[in-house]
Design a protein around this motif. Structure first.
Motif, short mmCIF file in Angstrom:
data_model
loop_
_atom_site.label_atom_id
_atom_site.label_comp_id
_atom_site.label_asym_id
_atom_site.label_seq_id
_atom_site.Cartn_x
_atom_site.Cartn_y
_atom_site.Cartn_z
N UNK A 286 -10.73 -2.23 -1.52
CA UNK A 286 -10.78 -0.78 -1.11
C UNK A 286 -9.48 -0.39 -0.82
N UNK A 287 -8.83 0.76 -1.19
CA UNK A 287 -7.79 1.32 -0.75
C UNK A 287 -7.71 2.83 -0.25
N UNK A 288 -8.39 2.95 1.05
CA UNK A 288 -8.67 4.39 1.33
C UNK A 288 -7.62 5.34 1.34
N UNK A 289 -6.28 4.92 1.75
CA UNK A 289 -5.29 5.84 1.58
C UNK A 289 -3.72 5.17 1.33
N UNK A 290 -3.61 5.27 0.02
CA UNK A 290 -2.36 4.23 -0.28
C UNK A 290 -1.18 4.89 0.09
N UNK A 291 -0.28 3.80 0.32
CA UNK A 291 1.07 4.30 0.92
C UNK A 291 2.21 4.43 -0.18
N UNK A 296 -1.43 8.77 -6.74
CA UNK A 296 -2.59 9.81 -6.42
C UNK A 296 -3.52 9.01 -5.43
N UNK A 297 -4.03 9.77 -4.46
CA UNK A 297 -4.38 8.98 -3.24
C UNK A 297 -5.96 8.54 -3.34
N UNK A 298 -6.80 9.11 -4.45
CA UNK A 298 -8.32 8.53 -4.09
C UNK A 298 -8.87 7.80 -5.49
N UNK A 299 -8.77 6.62 -5.49
CA UNK A 299 -9.19 5.67 -6.47
C UNK A 299 -9.66 4.51 -6.25
#
Length: 362
Positions: A286-291, A296-299
């Motif tokens: 899981x990647x809650x808030x990618x750097x 696009x931040x929600x995937x």
């Protein structure tokens, strides 16, 4: 040839997981309910699955196309939400479950206590979660973090709120109440969405799970339900998987990522969420808030939940065949619908895991 989306989805694998299968003389047929009874049809074998609505458009397309090429195998899938899908999987009333949230420690323990072996969860595809909205005449809506956090928290309740108008100076935003629409059922899409909200929104108190306490809004069941509710509600906004917005012609907002960039949703931008990430041995990434500043931040990924043993060897073989086909021949359908295909090396690892760990009960 690997598509652009697939090339962008670069996951660094951990050291190779040993896939040796250890023979176990464990009789678990009494715990598997319908799994222990073959469900035959006139053509051959039938498989039943249930769970996440997030991948349902793709799964239904995959299973239809697979049946055309393999008419002896019928596969039904019920889009009931990840929560219900996990429950049916644990109870043994389906041949496979589906979830957009990896199994929790409690769910894994329940499975092992019931079946005597660890569960099998394998990713099949990735996708993104978008803010779908209904504002006639308003296109290309942009939502900075303070705005979408405020909408979800209920702190921003009108579409002409100064924070929204400042971010969208050329849009004619109405003096219309914001109708926040969220899931009412146990949902892997909610898990993905609230994992991001918990990371991105300092004032969020609802936690991150398949079911949360929402401070505002109205509930709808499934991605299908939220999509329908948004379409019917002028001023409505809710979260759905990208394919539901595009297939239903619903506008989706561009949102601010961790780097401060406003990113419009697209499979290409969502694939960057996973770039450089390490996938664990149980595939539960899981990647809650990618750097990544361009992401696009929600995937997130979506998983099939399989049993290590099936009493009907035809079912084990059919599941192996279906997954092999989906990951080797089904990418074109995933990309047509706006999902993100797994990298080839991850697809190969999933196929190998299923071939070696999903077996017929001896």
């Amino acid at each position: 040839m690997i598509s652009k989306t697939k090339r962008n989805f670069c996951i660094t694998l951990v050291s190779a997981l040993s896939l040796a299968v250890v023979a176990q003389n464990i009789d678990i047929s009494s715990n598997r309910a319908n799994i222990s009874t073959p469900v035959a049809n006139a053509q051959g074998i039938s498989l039943s699955g249930a769970g996440a609505s997030f991948p349902a458009p793709l799964y239904q397309r995959w299973f239809s196309e697979y049946n055309k090429q393999n008419p002896d195998t019928q596969i039904s899938y019920q889009s009931v939400g990840s929560g219900a899908g996990v429950n049916q999987y644990l109870e043994g009333t389906v041949d496979f479950g589906a979830s957009d949230a990896p199994l929790s420690d409690e769910e894994r323990q329940t499975f092992e206590q019931t079946y005597g072996q660890p569960p099998i969860q394998v990713p099949m595809v990735a996708g993104s979660v978008v803010f779908a909205y209904n504002l006639p005449g308003v296109e290309n809506l942009e939502l900075p973090r303070d705005v979408y956090c405020g909408i979800v928290n209920g702190d921003i309740s009108s579409w002409n709120d100064p924070a929204i108008t400042e971010a969208n100076p050329t849009a004619s935003l109405p003096d219309t109440p914001i109708s926040w629409i969220h899931r009412s059922d146990g949902s892997g899409t909610t898990f993905l969405f609230t994992n991001h909200i918990a990371a991105a929104c300092p004032n969020w108190q609802g936690g991150a799970d398949k079911t949360v306490e929402w401070p505002t809004g109205i509930g709808a069941k499934g991605n299908e339900g939220i999509s329908a509710q948004v379409l019917q509600t002028e001023g409505g906004i809710g979260y759905v998987e990208y394919a539901y917005a595009t297939e239903n012609g619903i506008s989706a907002a561009a949102i601010e990522n961790q780097s401060g960039n406003i990113i419009a949703p697209s499979p290409e931008a969502a694939s960057l969420v996973f770039e450089g990430e390490t996938i664990p041995e149980d595939f539960a990434l899981t990647v809650p808030d990618p750097a990544n500043p361009e992401a696009y931040p929600i995937a997130g990924l979506t998983w099939l939940l399989l049993y290590p043993e099936y009493d009907d060897p035809n079912k084990a073989e059919a599941i192996q065949g279906m997954i092999d086909w989906a990951l080797n021949s089904g990418d074109e359908y995933a990309e047509q619908l706006g999902y993100i295909s797994l990298p080839t090396d991850v697809e190969q690892r999933v196929v190998q895991t299923v071939q070696q760990e999903v077996v017929a009960n001896q």
